[in-house]
Design a protein around this motif. Structure first.
Motif, mmCIF file in Angstrom:
data_model
loop_
_atom_site.group_PDB
_atom_site.id
_atom_site.type_symbol
_atom_site.label_atom_id
_atom_site.label_comp_id
_atom_site.label_asym_id
_atom_site.label_seq_id
_atom_site.Cartn_x
_atom_site.Cartn_y
_atom_site.Cartn_z
ATOM 1 N N UNK A 1 0.837 -1.204 0.000
ATOM 2 C CA UNK A 1 0.000 0.000 0.000
ATOM 3 C C UNK A 1 0.874 1.257 0.000
ATOM 4 N N UNK A 2 1.939 1.217 0.793
ATOM 5 C CA UNK A 2 2.860 2.357 0.800
ATOM 6 C C UNK A 2 3.541 2.518 -0.557
ATOM 7 N N UNK A 3 3.923 1.392 -1.155
ATOM 8 C CA UNK A 3 4.533 1.401 -2.488
ATOM 9 C C UNK A 3 3.637 2.117 -3.489
ATOM 10 N N UNK A 4 2.341 1.759 -3.472
ATOM 11 C CA UNK A 4 1.408 2.389 -4.417
ATOM 12 C C UNK A 4 1.295 3.888 -4.185
ATOM 13 N N UNK A 5 1.279 4.304 -2.918
ATOM 14 C CA UNK A 5 1.131 5.730 -2.619
ATOM 15 C C UNK A 5 2.355 6.537 -3.057
ATOM 16 N N UNK A 6 3.566 6.028 -2.761
ATOM 17 C CA UNK A 6 4.757 6.801 -3.148
ATOM 18 C C UNK A 6 4.932 6.804 -4.660
ATOM 19 N N UNK A 7 4.513 5.723 -5.330
ATOM 20 C CA UNK A 7 4.590 5.678 -6.794
ATOM 21 C C UNK A 7 3.595 6.645 -7.420
ATOM 22 N N UNK A 8 2.453 6.843 -6.775
ATOM 23 C CA UNK A 8 1.485 7.828 -7.274
ATOM 24 C C UNK A 8 2.037 9.244 -7.153
ATOM 25 N N UNK A 9 2.808 9.473 -6.079
ATOM 26 C CA UNK A 9 3.404 10.807 -5.879
ATOM 27 C C UNK A 9 4.572 11.022 -6.834
ATOM 28 N N UNK A 10 5.437 10.008 -6.948
ATOM 29 C CA UNK A 10 6.614 10.111 -7.834
ATOM 30 C C UNK A 10 6.853 8.762 -8.513
ATOM 31 N N UNK A 11 6.366 8.583 -9.737
ATOM 32 C CA UNK A 11 6.512 7.293 -10.432
ATOM 33 C C UNK A 11 7.962 6.885 -10.672
ATOM 34 N N UNK A 12 8.890 7.849 -10.620
ATOM 35 C CA UNK A 12 10.290 7.543 -10.930
ATOM 36 C C UNK A 12 11.094 7.055 -9.734
ATOM 37 N N UNK A 13 10.535 7.145 -8.528
ATOM 38 C CA UNK A 13 11.303 6.738 -7.352
ATOM 39 C C UNK A 13 11.438 5.217 -7.334
ATOM 40 N N UNK A 14 12.603 4.746 -6.873
ATOM 41 C CA UNK A 14 12.830 3.298 -6.744
ATOM 42 C C UNK A 14 12.467 2.848 -5.338
ATOM 43 N N UNK A 15 11.874 1.661 -5.237
ATOM 44 C CA UNK A 15 11.404 1.130 -3.957
ATOM 45 C C UNK A 15 11.955 -0.278 -3.754
ATOM 46 N N UNK A 16 12.481 -0.525 -2.548
ATOM 47 C CA UNK A 16 12.931 -1.865 -2.152
ATOM 48 C C UNK A 16 12.043 -2.347 -1.002
ATOM 49 N N UNK A 17 11.532 -3.564 -1.119
ATOM 50 C CA UNK A 17 10.676 -4.159 -0.099
ATOM 51 C C UNK A 17 11.503 -5.101 0.774
ATOM 52 N N UNK A 18 11.307 -4.992 2.124
ATOM 53 C CA UNK A 18 11.943 -5.925 3.058
ATOM 54 C C UNK A 18 10.872 -6.752 3.749
#
Length: 450
Positions: free
Chosen positions: A62-79
């Motif tokens: 859910x957090x991934x989707x929200x930050x991607x909506x704000x900035x689609x170019x940011x990279x995300x790593x899941x732990x």
């Protein structure tokens, strides 16, 4: 080195990651509450987000989707400490770049981060390079890095602020109207109207009415007065395409407008002063038409103050990759073999034909990458299309053999990564014979080495 946000509901994990990443020169922000992290992300920019998967109230997806909506170019790593294939696949589908399992080795984490940041750096460099190439090789939507197009760009800049007429000469589909617009929008008249008219599209009476306007009752059907294009373009530029198709009567009137800077509406006795720059274009040889008494010589010299010849696409094939990428607009990728085929085609319809072929191929190609098989049959059959019928039989035959040999050997070398021995085996010819052909046709294996 990079701005990194770490989100984990466990403060100890946040503290550990802060120490590890800060020690390696990164600027780290930590949050234990996902909603607070989203607020921070809205007000600041980060290169990388590292988030736990299982957290109360808002999980990592859910957090991934929200930050991607704000900035689609940011990279995300899941732990996560509870890794499953389904979770990993779901995270990747929603835009996560990497997925790491707790407990992890510090070196593994740092290697993953290094890989992500390197990818990001290359992506930014690629964007910057594309922007620089676009700036260098495009001019008011005209694309070209070839020497001939660079000369046209230079000429446009020189003539843009002049009020003198310009004559654009080139085959159909070469982009004459784009060049006319470039002249207009690069000059002092750019804030006024640019008006274009194809002279071959209208019969004489309608053409005169379009150009000069008419009064009410000037001819049957003229139920009200109409402003002509010269008046509408006043202060700006009037572009007359296919000027060669105008009649002697229209040519005479155009000559008078250029000389006197006055127009008279059909059916009117009074003249109106105008301030219009006239740019004309033709795909025909006006000097031949003068010899045939079908085009006025005095008008030719009036419109030919700044002649600009626009080359056909077959004479600037080095621009085809740039044009193709421009028309693809990122919707599909193009296989190198398909690009070779497009480059080798003769393009009788010039840039307009290339644009139409790309549009059609994008629609019908099933995969993300356009292959040679996706191209229209007339494009793939390049040997027949490239024959110049003005040549003798022997000259045409030698030209076709040369083009075939160059293309076929180059294609094979590309497939073998520039390995001449493997290419010779694939072609079923001796290595020495292949090297002789490569020297003959100016092919260097080094160009294809990976």
């Amino acid at each position: 080195m990079a701005r990194i946000m770490v989100i984990d509901d466990d403060p100890n994990t946040c503290s550990l990651l802060n120490r590890i990443l800060a020690k390696n020169g990164h600027d780290v922000t930590t949050e234990t509450i996902p909603s607070n992290a989203v607020k921070s992300f809205r007000g600041d920019s980060f290169d990388l987000v590292i988030t736990d998967f299982y957290m109360p109230k808002m999980n990592g997806l859910e957090l991934l989707e929200q930050v991607k909506n704000i900035n689609p170019d940011v990279d995300v790593m899941i732990m996560t400490a509870f890794a499953t294939v389904d979770n990993a696949v779901d995270a990747m589908r929603k835009g996560a770049y990497d997925y790491i399992v707790k407990p992890f080795q510090n070196d593994d984490l740092l290697l993953s981060i290094k890989r992500i940041l390197e990818k990001r750096r290359l992506s930014e460099e690629n964007k910057q390079l594309r922007a620089e190439l676009s700036k260098k090789y495009s001019f008011h939507n005209i694309i070209g890095k070839s020497q001939s197009m660079q000369k046209i760009f230079a000429t446009v800049r020189k003539v843009a602020d002049s009020d003198a007429t310009a004559l654009l000469i080139g085959e159909s589909g070469t982009g004459k109207e784009l060049v006319a617009k470039a002249i207009h929008y690069s000059g002092k008249r750019k804030d006024k109207n640019f008006v274009a008219l194809n002279c071959s599209a209208l019969p004489d009476t309608l053409l005169e009415s379009e150009l000069f306007g008419h009064t009410k009752g000037a001819f049957t059907g003229a139920t009200e007065s109409k402003q002509g294009l010269f008046e509408y373009a006043n202060g700006g530029t009037l572009f007359l395409d296919e000027i060669a198709d105008t009649s002697p009567s229209v040519q005479a009137k155009l000559l008078r407008v250029i000389e006197d800077k006055r127009i008279r509406k059909l059916g009117d006795n009074k003249e109106t002063e105008i301030d219009v720059r006239i740019i004309t274009a033709t795909s025909r040889n006006l000097k031949d038409m003068i010899d045939e008494n079908t085009f006025r010589e005095d008008l030719f010299y009036r419109i030919n103050v700044f002649p600009i010849s626009i080359p056909p696409l077959r004479d600037r094939k080095e621009d085809i990759p740039l044009l193709t990428e421009h028309f693809l607009k990122g919707r599909k990728k193009l296989h190198p073999d398909a690009l070779d085929t497009l480059t080798n085609y003769n393009w009788p319809g010039n840039v307009r034909e290339l644009e139409n072929v790309i549009e059609r191929t994008v629609v019908f190609a099933g995969d993300e990458t356009i292959t040679q098989d996706d191209l229209p049959a007339e494009i793939k059959n390049t040997i027949c299309n490239n024959i110049d019928c003005s040549l003798s039989y022997q000259e045409a035959k030698e030209k076709v053999i040369k083009e075939f040999s160059q293309n076929f050997i180059s294609c094979t070398l590309r497939q073998t990564g520039g390995n001449v021995t493997k290419a010779a085996e694939k072609l079923e010819i001796d290595r020495a014979n292949l090297q002789r052909l490569m020297r003959k046709y100016g092919i260097a294996s080094s160009e294809y080495k990976e």
